[in-house]
Motif scaffolding. Structure first.
Motif, short mmCIF file in Angstrom:
data_model
loop_
_atom_site.label_atom_id
_atom_site.label_comp_id
_atom_site.label_asym_id
_atom_site.label_seq_id
_atom_site.Cartn_x
_atom_site.Cartn_y
_atom_site.Cartn_z
N ALA A 4 7.00 22.74 49.76
CA ALA A 4 5.95 22.81 50.76
C ALA A 4 5.45 24.23 50.90
CB ALA A 4 6.46 22.30 52.11
N ILE A 59 0.78 18.33 58.61
CA ILE A 59 1.30 18.21 57.24
C ILE A 59 0.43 17.29 56.38
CG2 ILE A 59 3.31 17.53 55.86
CD1 ILE A 59 5.02 18.17 58.35
N TRP A 113 0.32 15.36 52.85
CA TRP A 113 1.24 14.87 51.82
C TRP A 113 0.46 14.45 50.57
CZ3 TRP A 113 6.56 13.62 53.37
CH2 TRP A 113 6.81 13.84 54.72
N GLY A 127 8.20 20.74 57.78
CA GLY A 127 7.44 21.86 58.29
C GLY A 127 7.43 21.92 59.80
N HIS A 144 2.67 19.49 51.76
CA HIS A 144 3.93 18.98 51.22
C HIS A 144 3.61 18.31 49.90
CE1 HIS A 144 7.88 16.58 51.95
NE2 HIS A 144 8.05 17.61 51.16
#
Length: 302
Positions: free
Chosen positions: A90, A118, A120, A144, A192
């Motif tokens: 990340a 975050i 992804w 995170g 991430h």
């Protein structure tokens, strides 16, 4: 020391290299320390870090102790005021990360932890447009976030016997019981670098399902008012049977059976470590906005 960046890694040197490269501006600051736990890696991670990043404090496990135990160890070593926990795959996408973190903590004295925004995906988003606001939430995501270390030191460590999944919710309930608040900070954007869609087809799908399901049941027994537990457990079990097992998913069926046995085997730990919310506390907790797990940019198909 004001900030600490904590990373635990296991045999993902190539991913860790990308992460550390993205953090170079922090590495040269005097108010930031780095502590990395090499959790039993056999891919040369420890040697690489020792030779290329001499300022980083290292923990080197000869055998893997697991993510949760490693996080506990990292948090026990830092002397910083705020401890940023970041996965080895990340990286930050936003600017002025540390300044944003510090400003929010100063504005909200009861903030025990900040959850980051975050994204992804293997590729970073095409844009970062969004209209989210800072708000108090129920929980946070492990890949995170940042701890106010005063809050961390006031609650029990992550429960190692969870193994994987649920440890963040465990901490969130403990924070709530101590009247510490969790705030979602959308100004700190984390990428991430994982493909969520592929996880259901990977070899560890059944293991992940087992651990995810049992962690939810663990949390019921640890923190929910007693009268709510039977109904919650039965409901979640029914949903798993209906959506997976009755559709012929044999891997899911085996995972569910193993999760049930996990709960039975750990019942003594659940009783010993329970810290239940009262009915009033549970109502207050339930009214909080849900944990912000995924984020997608506005005006984007990403």
């Amino acid at each position: 020391m004001i900030f600490s960046i904590l990373i635990t890694t296991y045999n993902r040197l190539n991913e860790l290299k990308i992460t550390l490269q993205s953090l170079e501006d922090f590495y040269i600051r005097n108010d930031v320390e780095f502590i990395i736990c090499v959790d039993g890696s056999t891919d040369g991670t420890y040697t690489f870090l020792k030779e290329n990043y001499p300022k980083i404090k290292l923990i080197n496990h000869s055998k893997s102790k697991g993510l949760i135990a490693s996080r506990n160890e990292l948090l026990s070593l830092t002397k910083a005021k705020y401890a940023i926990s970041l996965d080895d795959d990340a990286n930050f996408l936003s600017d002025n990360v540390l300044e944003s973190i510090e400003a929010l903590f100063e504005k909200h004295p009861k903030c025990g932890l900040q959850a980051f925004s975050i994204y992804w995906d293997l590729e970073k988003p095409k844009n970062t447009l969004k209209h989210e606001k800072v708000e108090r939430v129920k929980g946070f995501v492990g890949c995170g976030h940042v701890w106010n270390m005063e809050a961390w030191n006031s609650i029990p460590n992550y429960s190692v016997w969870f193994v994987f999944y649920g440890e963040e919710d465990f901490a969130a309930f403990q924070l709530f019981k101590k009247d510490w608040h969790i705030y979602y900070n959308p100004q700190v954007l984390v990428h991430h670098r994982v493909n969520i869609k592929q996880r259901s087809t990977q070899n560890d799908y059944a293991t992940r399902l087992r651990r995810s399901l049992r962690s939810g049941w663990y949390l019921y027994f640890l923190f929910y008012p007693v009268k709510l537990i039977p109904r919650r457990v039965l409901y979640t079990l029914w949903i798993q049977l209906k959506t997976r097992v009755f559709k012929g998913n044999l891997k899911a069926a085996l995972a569910i059976i193993k999760a049930i046995f996990d709960v039975l085997l750990n019942i003594h730990k659940l009783i010993k470590n329970s810290n239940r919310l009262s009915s009033k506390e549970f109502q207050e907790f339930s009214k909080l906005p849900s944990t912000k797990i995924y984020w997608k940019p506005n005006n984007s198909n990403s």
